[in-house]
Design a protein around this motif. Structure first.
Motif, mmCIF file in Angstrom:
data_model
loop_
_atom_site.group_PDB
_atom_site.id
_atom_site.type_symbol
_atom_site.label_atom_id
_atom_site.label_comp_id
_atom_site.label_asym_id
_atom_site.label_seq_id
_atom_site.Cartn_x
_atom_site.Cartn_y
_atom_site.Cartn_z
ATOM 1 N N VAL A 116 0.840 -1.205 0.000
ATOM 2 C CA VAL A 116 0.000 0.000 0.000
ATOM 3 C C VAL A 116 0.872 1.250 0.000
ATOM 4 O O VAL A 116 0.603 2.206 -0.733
ATOM 5 C CB VAL A 116 -0.968 -0.006 1.207
ATOM 6 C CG1 VAL A 116 -1.624 1.362 1.387
ATOM 7 C CG2 VAL A 116 -2.038 -1.084 1.033
ATOM 8 N N VAL A 122 -5.192 2.526 -4.298
ATOM 9 C CA VAL A 122 -5.474 1.118 -4.024
ATOM 10 C C VAL A 122 -6.910 0.827 -4.433
ATOM 11 O O VAL A 122 -7.830 1.595 -4.135
ATOM 12 C CB VAL A 122 -5.286 0.791 -2.526
ATOM 13 C CG1 VAL A 122 -5.686 -0.654 -2.224
ATOM 14 C CG2 VAL A 122 -3.835 1.028 -2.111
ATOM 15 N N ASP A 124 -9.794 -1.956 -4.009
ATOM 16 C CA ASP A 124 -10.223 -3.143 -3.288
ATOM 17 C C ASP A 124 -11.261 -3.878 -4.120
ATOM 18 O O ASP A 124 -12.398 -3.434 -4.243
ATOM 19 C CB ASP A 124 -10.813 -2.744 -1.929
ATOM 20 C CG ASP A 124 -11.266 -3.941 -1.112
ATOM 21 O OD1 ASP A 124 -11.165 -5.084 -1.615
ATOM 22 O OD2 ASP A 124 -11.731 -3.745 0.031
ATOM 23 N N ARG A 132 -11.283 -6.518 3.352
ATOM 24 C CA ARG A 132 -11.630 -5.105 3.151
ATOM 25 C C ARG A 132 -11.189 -4.254 4.327
ATOM 26 O O ARG A 132 -10.674 -3.148 4.145
ATOM 27 C CB ARG A 132 -13.138 -4.962 2.920
ATOM 28 C CG ARG A 132 -13.601 -5.508 1.580
ATOM 29 C CD ARG A 132 -15.109 -5.448 1.464
ATOM 30 N NE ARG A 132 -15.551 -6.150 0.255
ATOM 31 C CZ ARG A 132 -16.684 -6.835 0.159
ATOM 32 N NH1 ARG A 132 -17.492 -6.907 1.192
ATOM 33 N NH2 ARG A 132 -17.015 -7.428 -0.968
ATOM 34 N N ILE A 135 -7.348 -3.894 4.306
ATOM 35 C CA ILE A 135 -6.926 -2.950 3.267
ATOM 36 C C ILE A 135 -7.213 -1.519 3.706
ATOM 37 O O ILE A 135 -6.372 -0.620 3.557
ATOM 38 C CB ILE A 135 -7.658 -3.257 1.936
ATOM 39 C CG1 ILE A 135 -7.232 -4.616 1.382
ATOM 40 C CG2 ILE A 135 -7.392 -2.156 0.901
ATOM 41 C CD1 ILE A 135 -8.105 -5.114 0.242
ATOM 42 N N ASN A 136 -8.394 -1.291 4.272
ATOM 43 C CA ASN A 136 -8.762 0.048 4.740
ATOM 44 C C ASN A 136 -7.793 0.545 5.816
ATOM 45 O O ASN A 136 -7.339 1.695 5.791
ATOM 46 C CB ASN A 136 -10.188 0.025 5.288
ATOM 47 C CG ASN A 136 -10.605 1.364 5.867
ATOM 48 O OD1 ASN A 136 -10.753 2.353 5.162
ATOM 49 N ND2 ASN A 136 -10.786 1.398 7.178
ATOM 50 N N CYS A 139 -4.583 1.578 4.230
ATOM 51 C CA CYS A 139 -4.713 2.828 3.468
ATOM 52 C C CYS A 139 -4.785 4.036 4.407
ATOM 53 O O CYS A 139 -4.186 5.077 4.120
ATOM 54 C CB CYS A 139 -5.943 2.771 2.563
ATOM 55 S SG CYS A 139 -5.729 1.705 1.122
ATOM 56 N N LEU A 146 -8.312 4.955 -1.362
ATOM 57 C CA LEU A 146 -8.852 3.620 -1.573
ATOM 58 C C LEU A 146 -10.149 3.713 -2.369
ATOM 59 O O LEU A 146 -11.046 4.480 -2.028
ATOM 60 C CB LEU A 146 -9.121 2.961 -0.213
ATOM 61 C CG LEU A 146 -9.933 1.663 -0.184
ATOM 62 C CD1 LEU A 146 -9.207 0.547 -0.915
ATOM 63 C CD2 LEU A 146 -10.215 1.256 1.271
ATOM 64 N N SER A 148 -13.224 1.435 -3.333
ATOM 65 C CA SER A 148 -13.807 0.183 -2.859
ATOM 66 C C SER A 148 -15.089 -0.143 -3.602
ATOM 67 O O SER A 148 -15.957 0.718 -3.774
ATOM 68 C CB SER A 148 -14.114 0.301 -1.352
ATOM 69 O OG SER A 148 -14.755 -0.864 -0.869
ATOM 70 N N CYS A 170 -13.598 6.706 6.298
ATOM 71 C CA CYS A 170 -12.911 5.505 5.836
ATOM 72 C C CYS A 170 -13.938 4.373 5.776
ATOM 73 O O CYS A 170 -15.098 4.543 6.178
ATOM 74 C CB CYS A 170 -11.718 5.147 6.735
ATOM 75 S SG CYS A 170 -12.155 4.349 8.300
ATOM 76 N N TYR A 171 -13.530 3.236 5.277
ATOM 77 C CA TYR A 171 -14.456 2.103 5.132
ATOM 78 C C TYR A 171 -15.043 1.695 6.480
ATOM 79 O O TYR A 171 -16.211 1.303 6.579
ATOM 80 C CB TYR A 171 -13.714 0.923 4.492
ATOM 81 C CG TYR A 171 -14.570 -0.296 4.233
ATOM 82 C CD1 TYR A 171 -15.396 -0.356 3.108
ATOM 83 C CD2 TYR A 171 -14.552 -1.388 5.101
ATOM 84 C CE1 TYR A 171 -16.191 -1.479 2.862
ATOM 85 C CE2 TYR A 171 -15.340 -2.506 4.869
ATOM 86 C CZ TYR A 171 -16.159 -2.551 3.747
ATOM 87 O OH TYR A 171 -16.941 -3.653 3.517
#
Length: 257
Positions: A116, A122, A124, A132, A135-136, A139, A146, A148, A170-171
């Motif tokens: 990353v 990035v 996803d 997920r 990855i979040n 990031c 990101l 997604s 964020c996610y």
């Protein structure tokens, strides 16, 4: 840019918003694509054809006959081959100038953070909550935008989470990792073939916009698609000050859970 590149990317260069400068940014960029399946296929195809200079394509799975209904990066001859390497071959045939690194591994921990950190954007394209969220986290920690996406049955969703922006959620603001969510898999629920093409193409579009520095990203918005009715719904999502990943009390904590 050489003459061949000026010709190959001429339809981008004709766009005032992109031009030579924007296309040069794409050529200099590195995209990390996690997942080379339904979503990762259109993502990787459009990033490569558009001239993203470097693509790291990660997937620890192999091509299965059931994938071919929607995973357009692969073909019948490659059943049984690693998806990342099958994808690399497809992208090389479309645009041999793009440097594609194929990784057949499941990313986690410091390895995920390392990849990353080296990316400009990035994407996803995974299919489970644990990946997920990992990855979040990476990031947010490394301040990398990101893109997604998700798709199941006839329902798709897409958003951008950009930790470089103070107002961007964020996610985990949207799906807190401490809550339990039901995992739904294509293998049991099914997925409409063009749905992943629609969502994946939009992921590629958002990534290209972020890299080129044009337009307005989906940061702060979640787009939902009902493909049966072909209706889009846009939902505003705000940053959660108490988020366990990007909230003020947590962001300075351990970056590598």
């Amino acid at each position: 840019m050489n003459d061949n590149q000026l010709l190959r990317y001429s339809r981008h260069i004709l766009l005032d918003e992109i031009g030579i400068e924007g296309q040069s940014r794409l050529l200099a960029a590195h995209a990390l694509v996690i997942g080379a399946g339904g979503l990762g296929s259109p993502v990787a195809l459009y990033l490569a054809s558009a001239g993203i200079g470097r693509i790291t394509l990660v997937d620890n799975d192999s091509v299965d006959l059931t994938n071919l209904q929607r995973q357009i990066l692969h073909n019948t001859e490659r059943v049984g081959q690693p998806k990342a390497h099958s994808g690399q071959r497809t992208l090389a045939a479309i645009n041999p100038e793009v440097a594609v690194l194929a990784l057949t591994e499941r990313l986690a921990g410091e390895r995920l953070h390392e990849l990353v950190r080296g990316a400009d954007v990035v994407l996803d394209c995974s299919d489970n909550f644990s990946t997920r969220h990992a990855i979040n986290q990476a990031c947010v920690t490394n301040q990398v935008p990101l893109v997604s996406g998700a798709a199941i049955r006839f329902d798709g969703q897409i958003s951008v989470f950009d930790p470089r922006r103070a107002d961007s959620p964020c996610y985990a603001c949207l799906f807190p990792p401490e809550q339990q969510y039901e995992e739904v898999a294509c293998a049991t629920m099914g997925v409409f073939a063009p749905l992943v093409g629609i969502i994946g193409s939009m992921q590629a579009a958002e990534a290209l916009k972020l890299v080129a520095g044009i337009g307005q990203s989906l940061a702060g918005r979640l787009l939902l698609l009902d493909a049966l009715g072909m209706e889009w719904t846009s939902i505003a999502i705000a940053r959660n000050a108490g988020c366990s990943v990007c909230g003020a009390d947590h962001h300075a904590g351990n970056p590598h859970p």
